[in-house]
Design a protein around this motif. Sequence first.
Motif, PDB file in Angstrom:
ATOM      1  N   UNK A   1       7.635  10.530   3.172  1.00 25.25           N
ATOM      2  CA  UNK A   1       6.921   9.731   4.449  1.00 25.25           C
ATOM      3  C   UNK A   1       6.420   8.476   4.007  1.00 25.25           C
ATOM      4  N   UNK A   2       5.829   8.193   2.905  1.00 25.74           N
ATOM      5  CA  UNK A   2       5.592   6.937   2.423  1.00 25.74           C
ATOM      6  C   UNK A   2       6.823   5.863   2.640  1.00 25.74           C
ATOM      7  N   UNK A   3       7.750   6.362   2.000  1.00 22.78           N
ATOM      8  CA  UNK A   3       9.224   5.412   2.005  1.00 22.78           C
ATOM      9  C   UNK A   3       9.689   5.107   3.537  1.00 22.78           C
ATOM     10  N   UNK A   4       9.473   6.306   4.413  1.00 23.79           N
ATOM     11  CA  UNK A   4      10.023   6.018   5.635  1.00 23.79           C
ATOM     12  C   UNK A   4       9.220   5.136   6.388  1.00 23.79           C
ATOM     13  N   UNK A   5       7.995   5.278   6.367  1.00 21.15           N
ATOM     14  CA  UNK A   5       6.781   4.291   6.772  1.00 21.15           C
ATOM     15  C   UNK A   5       7.036   2.732   6.490  1.00 21.15           C
ATOM     16  N   UNK A   6       7.616   2.521   5.198  1.00 21.44           N
ATOM     17  CA  UNK A   6       7.724   1.233   4.995  1.00 21.44           C
ATOM     18  C   UNK A   6       9.087   0.688   5.193  1.00 21.44           C
ATOM     19  N   UNK A   7      10.151   1.453   5.495  1.00 18.72           N
ATOM     20  CA  UNK A   7      11.469   1.269   5.309  1.00 18.72           C
ATOM     21  C   UNK A   7      11.911  -0.099   6.342  1.00 18.72           C
ATOM     22  N   UNK A   8      11.058  -0.154   7.284  1.00 13.28           N
ATOM     23  CA  UNK A   8      11.344  -1.180   8.440  1.00 13.28           C
ATOM     24  C   UNK A   8      10.600  -2.697   8.065  1.00 13.28           C
TER      25      UNK A   8
ATOM     26  N   UNK B   1       3.745   5.663  -2.580  1.00 16.80           N
ATOM     27  CA  UNK B   1       5.026   6.601  -3.169  1.00 16.80           C
ATOM     28  C   UNK B   1       5.045   6.976  -4.366  1.00 16.80           C
ATOM     29  N   UNK B   2       4.476   5.980  -5.033  1.00 14.46           N
ATOM     30  CA  UNK B   2       4.358   6.372  -6.790  1.00 14.46           C
ATOM     31  C   UNK B   2       3.447   7.341  -6.735  1.00 14.46           C
ATOM     32  N   UNK B   3       2.411   7.363  -6.257  1.00 11.28           N
ATOM     33  CA  UNK B   3       1.466   8.600  -6.603  1.00 11.28           C
ATOM     34  C   UNK B   3       2.074   9.818  -6.362  1.00 11.28           C
ATOM     35  N   UNK B   4       2.703   9.826  -4.863  1.00  8.87           N
ATOM     36  CA  UNK B   4       3.491  11.071  -4.584  1.00  8.87           C
ATOM     37  C   UNK B   4       4.327  11.641  -5.509  1.00  8.87           C
ATOM     38  N   UNK B   5       5.201  10.638  -5.947  1.00 12.57           N
ATOM     39  CA  UNK B   5       6.163  11.149  -6.963  1.00 12.57           C
ATOM     40  C   UNK B   5       5.470  11.455  -8.094  1.00 12.57           C
ATOM     41  N   UNK B   6       4.427  11.066  -8.703  1.00  9.66           N
ATOM     42  CA  UNK B   6       3.771  11.271  -9.778  1.00  9.66           C
ATOM     43  C   UNK B   6       3.415  12.951  -9.686  1.00  9.66           C
ATOM     44  N   UNK B   7       2.872  13.194  -8.721  1.00  8.03           N
ATOM     45  CA  UNK B   7       2.015  14.632  -8.312  1.00  8.03           C
ATOM     46  C   UNK B   7       3.446  15.351  -7.942  1.00  8.03           C
ATOM     47  N   UNK B   8       4.666  15.148  -7.640  1.00  6.92           N
ATOM     48  CA  UNK B   8       5.739  15.870  -7.107  1.00  6.92           C
ATOM     49  C   UNK B   8       5.413  16.355  -5.547  1.00  6.92           C
ATOM     50  N   UNK B   9       4.710  15.460  -4.973  1.00  8.99           N
ATOM     51  CA  UNK B   9       4.606  15.644  -3.585  1.00  8.99           C
ATOM     52  C   UNK B   9       6.112  15.230  -2.757  1.00  8.99           C
ATOM     53  N   UNK B  10       6.926  15.722  -2.579  1.00 14.58           N
ATOM     54  CA  UNK B  10       8.187  15.423  -2.069  1.00 14.58           C
ATOM     55  C   UNK B  10       7.817  14.827  -0.555  1.00 14.58           C
ATOM     56  N   UNK B  11       7.416  15.760   0.227  1.00 18.15           N
ATOM     57  CA  UNK B  11       7.132  15.253   1.640  1.00 18.15           C
ATOM     58  C   UNK B  11       6.190  14.109   2.053  1.00 18.15           C
ATOM     59  N   UNK B  12       5.261  13.679   0.975  1.00 12.70           N
ATOM     60  CA  UNK B  12       4.564  12.707   1.071  1.00 12.70           C
ATOM     61  C   UNK B  12       5.333  11.467   0.673  1.00 12.70           C
ATOM     62  N   UNK B  13       6.034  11.500  -0.429  1.00 13.03           N
ATOM     63  CA  UNK B  13       6.913  10.475  -1.015  1.00 13.03           C
ATOM     64  C   UNK B  13       7.859  10.025  -0.108  1.00 13.03           C
TER      65      UNK B  13
ATOM     66  N   UNK C   1       0.818  -1.179   0.180  1.00 17.27           N
ATOM     67  CA  UNK C   1      -0.058  -0.152   0.168  1.00 17.27           C
ATOM     68  C   UNK C   1       0.831   1.387   0.052  1.00 17.27           C
ATOM     69  N   UNK C   2       1.890   1.416   1.048  1.00 16.93           N
ATOM     70  CA  UNK C   2       2.721   2.471   1.026  1.00 16.93           C
ATOM     71  C   UNK C   2       3.696   2.519  -0.376  1.00 16.93           C
ATOM     72  N   UNK C   3       4.053   1.671  -0.888  1.00 15.12           N
ATOM     73  CA  UNK C   3       4.565   1.661  -2.094  1.00 15.12           C
ATOM     74  C   UNK C   3       3.744   2.429  -3.402  1.00 15.12           C
ATOM     75  N   UNK C   4       2.551   2.150  -3.375  1.00 15.66           N
ATOM     76  CA  UNK C   4       1.437   2.491  -4.269  1.00 15.66           C
ATOM     77  C   UNK C   4       1.386   4.116  -4.042  1.00 15.66           C
TER      78      UNK C   4
END
Length: 341
Positions: free
Chosen positions: A235-242, A221-233, A216-219
């Motif tokens: 946060x999504x990566x940090x949340x999934x990184x563990x 992340x992709x959406x945030x990168x597409x919309x140029x939402x750096x903070x959202x991207x 879910x968080x990977x999806x």
Amino acid sequence: MTTHISTLGELLTSAGTQWRVYDIGRRITKIDKKQFDQIENTQVPYPYPLGGHALMAIQFWDNQATLDPYVWFLKFPLDEQSKLNIASRDHFASMVIEALGTQLTGEAAQGKLDNNPYVYTPNANKLAAFNALMKCELKRPASKYYETVEQYFTSHGQTDWQSLALQGLADYALRLAHGQNQANLMALWSTLPAQVQSPLAAMLEHVSISTELTEFLQTQLHAHLTTDNLAGAINSFRAMSGSHGLGLIAQSVDQLLASEQSLEADILLTIAGRGWETLTEPDRLYTFMDKAAQNSQIEGLFESIFADLVAIPILRPHVLGLLRAQNRSETLSRAIGRLFS
């Protein structure tokens, strides 16, 4: 107990305590006793160095104790191979014995190590996450702040986010398997205010989240990168990184490095700090370091990232291999040249 103590493990065992060790520098990670013994005897390097130091939490308790365990938050210097500085460890052990003798627990031990040079206070995020993890491992109730956070997610954000405490967010992150917590998190994640999403991501990076939530968080992340939402991207990566889904994390690192935001310092630092395990793959490491070399936002960013990654034992041979790599880009070659100028 005598002063003839050669390791911290011996010190704690000789004092009649049960104990556990965690790295809290990069990600809160338990270090088993066999590995810790090898670290203390400099048979192996410290696995998770940060800034030239081992940042660890040692939790210990008396066998007859009914109170919460004691915790030492310790910071020891490492050598150039990330092996423990034995003199510092011995100095700490001798100061403990001098201050506490055989009594490491109990009221008499309180405050005796407050001015010890190897004792430090982790930042608020690490403290909250560590406290939440300890309560789960010891099967203790969550903090009094947990219910407010649970209610916030149950009501789908209808309550005031300003009433949420950092410790409550940490407790929630460690209890995603309870009831509908994970489902409620996923339902609300994309609309969370930044003031909630960012600290929650900082808690989740210490949690081995489920494959479902990782995907879910990977999806996201992709959406945030597409919309140029750096903070959202981020946060999504940090949340999934563990997550234990290292393949999904590697795919996400590749997405970050292929995006238009790939030269952003925050992206590069987030990958180095949270996605370092994926950089053992040579092509990915090369791409990452090439991007770091191209960054012009922060002076010395490449040098600091190189120093950080080369100290991590699983990455050290790969990072040093870049020094001998053929067909490097001109930008990367210049950046490596600056390391020796």
